[in-house]
Design an enzyme around this catalytic site. Structure first.
Site, PDB file in Angstrom:
ATOM      1  N   SER A 217       0.971  -1.068  -0.187  1.00  7.51           N
ATOM      2  CA  SER A 217       0.177   0.475  -0.381  1.00  7.51           C
ATOM      3  C   SER A 217       0.741   1.259  -0.632  1.00  7.51           C
ATOM      4  CB  SER A 217      -1.122   0.455   1.248  1.00  7.51           C
ATOM      5  OG  SER A 217      -1.713  -1.020   1.192  1.00  7.51           O
TER       6      SER A 217
HETATM    7  N1  SAH Z   1      -1.063  -4.996   4.129  1.00 10.67           N
HETATM    8  C1  SAH Z   1      -0.327  -5.336   2.865  1.00 10.67           C
HETATM    9  C2  SAH Z   1      -0.861  -5.538   1.455  1.00 10.67           C
HETATM   10  C3  SAH Z   1      -0.907  -5.990   0.165  1.00 10.67           C
HETATM   11  S1  SAH Z   1      -2.047  -6.155  -0.919  1.00 10.67           S
HETATM   12  C4  SAH Z   1       1.366  -4.830   2.527  1.00 10.67           C
HETATM   13  O1  SAH Z   1       1.533  -3.778   4.187  1.00 10.67           O
HETATM   14  O2  SAH Z   1       2.024  -5.140   1.844  1.00 10.67           O
HETATM   15  C5  SAH Z   1      -3.440  -7.098   0.329  1.00 10.67           C
HETATM   16  C6  SAH Z   1      -2.613  -9.224   0.193  1.00 10.67           C
HETATM   17  O3  SAH Z   1      -4.129  -9.302   0.270  1.00 10.67           O
HETATM   18  C7  SAH Z   1      -2.150  -9.774  -1.221  1.00 10.67           C
HETATM   19  O4  SAH Z   1      -1.218 -10.068  -0.863  1.00 10.67           O
HETATM   20  C8  SAH Z   1      -3.357 -10.490  -1.422  1.00 10.67           C
HETATM   21  O5  SAH Z   1      -2.466 -11.896  -2.179  1.00 10.67           O
HETATM   22  C9  SAH Z   1      -4.301 -10.658   0.225  1.00 10.67           C
HETATM   23  N2  SAH Z   1      -4.856 -11.325   0.436  1.00 10.67           N
HETATM   24  C10 SAH Z   1      -6.301 -11.080  -0.639  1.00 10.67           C
HETATM   25  N3  SAH Z   1      -7.778 -10.963  -0.506  1.00 10.67           N
HETATM   26  C11 SAH Z   1      -6.982 -12.196   0.616  1.00 10.67           C
HETATM   27  C12 SAH Z   1      -7.510 -13.429   1.609  1.00 10.67           C
HETATM   28  N4  SAH Z   1      -9.369 -13.458   1.998  1.00 10.67           N
HETATM   29  N5  SAH Z   1      -7.428 -13.256   3.049  1.00 10.67           N
HETATM   30  C13 SAH Z   1      -5.285 -13.518   2.817  1.00 10.67           C
HETATM   31  N6  SAH Z   1      -5.180 -12.788   2.761  1.00 10.67           N
HETATM   32  C14 SAH Z   1      -5.548 -12.269   1.268  1.00 10.67           C
END
Ligand code: SAH
Length: 214
Positions: free
Chosen positions: A63
């Site tokens: 993000s």
């Molecule tokens: N908080 C992260 C943002 C990553 S983007 C950071 O600081 O880098 C969001 C992430 O959510 C992705 O890696 C994606 O694979 C994950 N995601 C999507 N749906 C999900 C679910 N149902 N359970 C766990 N992770 C999930």
């Protein structure tokens, strides 16, 4: 010439996070401490402190710094809190939460990201973060309730399992929208047995994929 990451971090926090209204000193300090350039691929390290999200592989993103600061401040975290994060991704948001002294439980559904990030967080000695490979839309029932929940991927609704696993009093921040890559940031507040939702503005997250997601 290479610029010291600490200086880039201070500039990022001042110009992108503080200048846009995030004012909690604990949140700003935590963001000044986390070496964001270690959470992106080496080829992108020079851009780690830019004012945007960046790819982290598997079609996912780390993000934008401002959104991390904004969501973290809305959670009003204390060191004694137990926090659940859905969407570990790079681990950057989890590290910022851990820097606030809280115990962090974070769930990622993509195995490659889970493996890489679990290793990184361990090497960085973030021993107050537990990482699990699973569909986070159903929460982490064995560990709930959680004082705070943060979802960093966008789904069509607030998953009921997460509302159920939110402590009373508790706060949850989650992007919700019927269109992909275009959501409203919803603050869910649980207090005295009641649950209210507040719209905190627009945002653009990758998909929340799962039982109670897309
Ligand atoms: N908080 C992260 C943002 C990553 S983007 C950071 O600081 O880098 C969001 C992430 O959510 C992705 O890696 C994606 O694979 C994950 N995601 C999507 N749906 C999900 C679910 N149902 N359970 C766990 N992770 C999930």
């Amino acid at each position: 010439m290479r610029i010291d990451p600490k200086i880039r971090r201070e500039k990022m926090v001042k110009e992108q996070v503080e200048a846009r209204g995030v004012s909690d000193p604990a949140v700003l300090d935590a963001m000044k401490r986390v070496p964001r350039h270690l959470f992106v691929e080496e080829a992108l390290a020079a851009r780690a402190y830019d004012d945007n999200s960046l790819p982290i592989g598997e079609g996912q993103t780390i993000s934008q710094p401002f959104i991390v600061g904004f969501m973290t401040e809305l959670l009003q975290i204390s060191p004694e809190h137990k926090i659940l994060e859905i969407g570990t991704g790079s681990g950057y948001q989890a590290a910022v939460l851990a820097e606030l002294g809280a115990d962090v439980y974070t769930i990622e559904r993509i195995k490659k990201l889970f493996m890489r990030t679990r290793k990184l967080l361990f090497e960085m000695r973030y021993f107050n973060i537990r990482v699990k490979l699973d569909d986070g839309t159903t929460g982490w029932p064995d560990e709930g309730p959680f004082d705070r929940i943060i979802v960093t991927a966008g789904g069509p609704e607030v998953p009921q399992s997460l509302i159920d696993q939110l402590a009373d009093p508790g706060r949850m921040i989650i992007p919700v929208g019927s269109e992909k890559r275009k959501q409203r940031l919803i603050l869910v507040i649980k207090a005295n047995g009641e649950v209210i939702e507040e719209d905190m503005g627009g945002c653009a997250f990758v998909d929340l994929v799962g039982k109670q997601g897309w």
